[in-house]
Design a protein around this motif. Structure first.
Motif, PDB file in Angstrom:
ATOM      1  N   THR A 225       0.841  -1.194   0.000  1.00  0.00           N
ATOM      2  CA  THR A 225       0.000   0.000   0.000  1.00  0.00           C
ATOM      3  C   THR A 225       0.881   1.251   0.000  1.00  0.00           C
ATOM      4  O   THR A 225       2.095   1.167   0.185  1.00  0.00           O
ATOM      5  N   GLU A 226       0.266   2.398  -0.182  1.00  0.00           N
ATOM      6  CA  GLU A 226       1.008   3.661  -0.225  1.00  0.00           C
ATOM      7  C   GLU A 226       1.787   3.925   1.057  1.00  0.00           C
ATOM      8  O   GLU A 226       2.827   4.571   1.032  1.00  0.00           O
ATOM      9  N   ASP A 227       1.278   3.419   2.188  1.00  0.00           N
ATOM     10  CA  ASP A 227       1.970   3.634   3.461  1.00  0.00           C
ATOM     11  C   ASP A 227       2.973   2.532   3.779  1.00  0.00           C
ATOM     12  O   ASP A 227       3.490   2.442   4.884  1.00  0.00           O
ATOM     13  N   GLY A 228       3.273   1.682   2.796  1.00  0.00           N
ATOM     14  CA  GLY A 228       4.324   0.684   2.936  1.00  0.00           C
ATOM     15  C   GLY A 228       3.915  -0.640   3.557  1.00  0.00           C
ATOM     16  O   GLY A 228       4.762  -1.492   3.836  1.00  0.00           O
ATOM     17  N   VAL A 229       2.627  -0.849   3.776  1.00  0.00           N
ATOM     18  CA  VAL A 229       2.152  -2.086   4.379  1.00  0.00           C
ATOM     19  C   VAL A 229       1.942  -3.146   3.294  1.00  0.00           C
ATOM     20  O   VAL A 229       1.332  -2.865   2.261  1.00  0.00           O
ATOM     21  N   ILE A 230       2.438  -4.339   3.552  1.00  0.00           N
ATOM     22  CA  ILE A 230       2.281  -5.438   2.605  1.00  0.00           C
ATOM     23  C   ILE A 230       0.911  -6.092   2.820  1.00  0.00           C
ATOM     24  O   ILE A 230       0.514  -6.351   3.948  1.00  0.00           O
ATOM     25  N   ASN A 231       0.215  -6.326   1.721  1.00  0.00           N
ATOM     26  CA  ASN A 231      -1.071  -7.027   1.720  1.00  0.00           C
ATOM     27  C   ASN A 231      -0.977  -8.148   0.695  1.00  0.00           C
ATOM     28  O   ASN A 231      -0.145  -8.100  -0.219  1.00  0.00           O
ATOM     29  N   CYS A 232      -1.841  -9.125   0.833  1.00  0.00           N
ATOM     30  CA  CYS A 232      -1.802 -10.243  -0.116  1.00  0.00           C
ATOM     31  C   CYS A 232      -3.159 -10.933  -0.176  1.00  0.00           C
ATOM     32  O   CYS A 232      -4.036 -10.690   0.658  1.00  0.00           O
ATOM     33  N   SER A 233      -3.290 -11.795  -1.169  1.00  0.00           N
ATOM     34  CA  SER A 233      -4.482 -12.624  -1.295  1.00  0.00           C
ATOM     35  C   SER A 233      -4.113 -13.958  -1.917  1.00  0.00           C
ATOM     36  O   SER A 233      -3.094 -14.086  -2.589  1.00  0.00           O
ATOM     37  N   CYS A 234      -4.946 -14.935  -1.639  1.00  0.00           N
ATOM     38  CA  CYS A 234      -4.767 -16.263  -2.221  1.00  0.00           C
ATOM     39  C   CYS A 234      -6.124 -16.762  -2.680  1.00  0.00           C
ATOM     40  O   CYS A 234      -7.057 -16.863  -1.891  1.00  0.00           O
TER      41      CYS A 234
END
Length: 76
Positions: free
Chosen positions: A64-73
């Motif tokens: 995300t713009e604030d540097g947080v990693i997100n993911c999906s499976c």
């Protein structure tokens, strides 16, 4: 059906303690994505665990713009 309701409730409770998302947003995401077979992660630790259980073609990760990693499976 009862087991799936308990599973959803358990996931929501577990994520509440380690997430910046509101409980309402978490509940909505879990309900929508659980029924579609998609698992979401909102930090590096969650994404590492999801990546380990997901097939290569179904896994997606972004920052995300604030540097947080997100993911999906997406389960096939």
């Amino acid at each position: 059906m009862q087991k799936s309701k308990v599973f959803i409730a358990l996931i929501i409770v577990m994520l509440t303690g380690c997430s910046e998302l509101s409980l309402k947003q978490q509940a909505a995401e879990e309900l929508i994505f659980y029924t579609t077979g998609i698992t979401l992660g909102h930090n590096q630790a969650q994404c590492d665990a999801i990546h380990g259980r997901c097939n290569r073609d179904g896994y997606s990760e972004w920052t995300t713009e604030d540097g947080v990693i997100n993911c999906s499976c997406k389960k096939n």
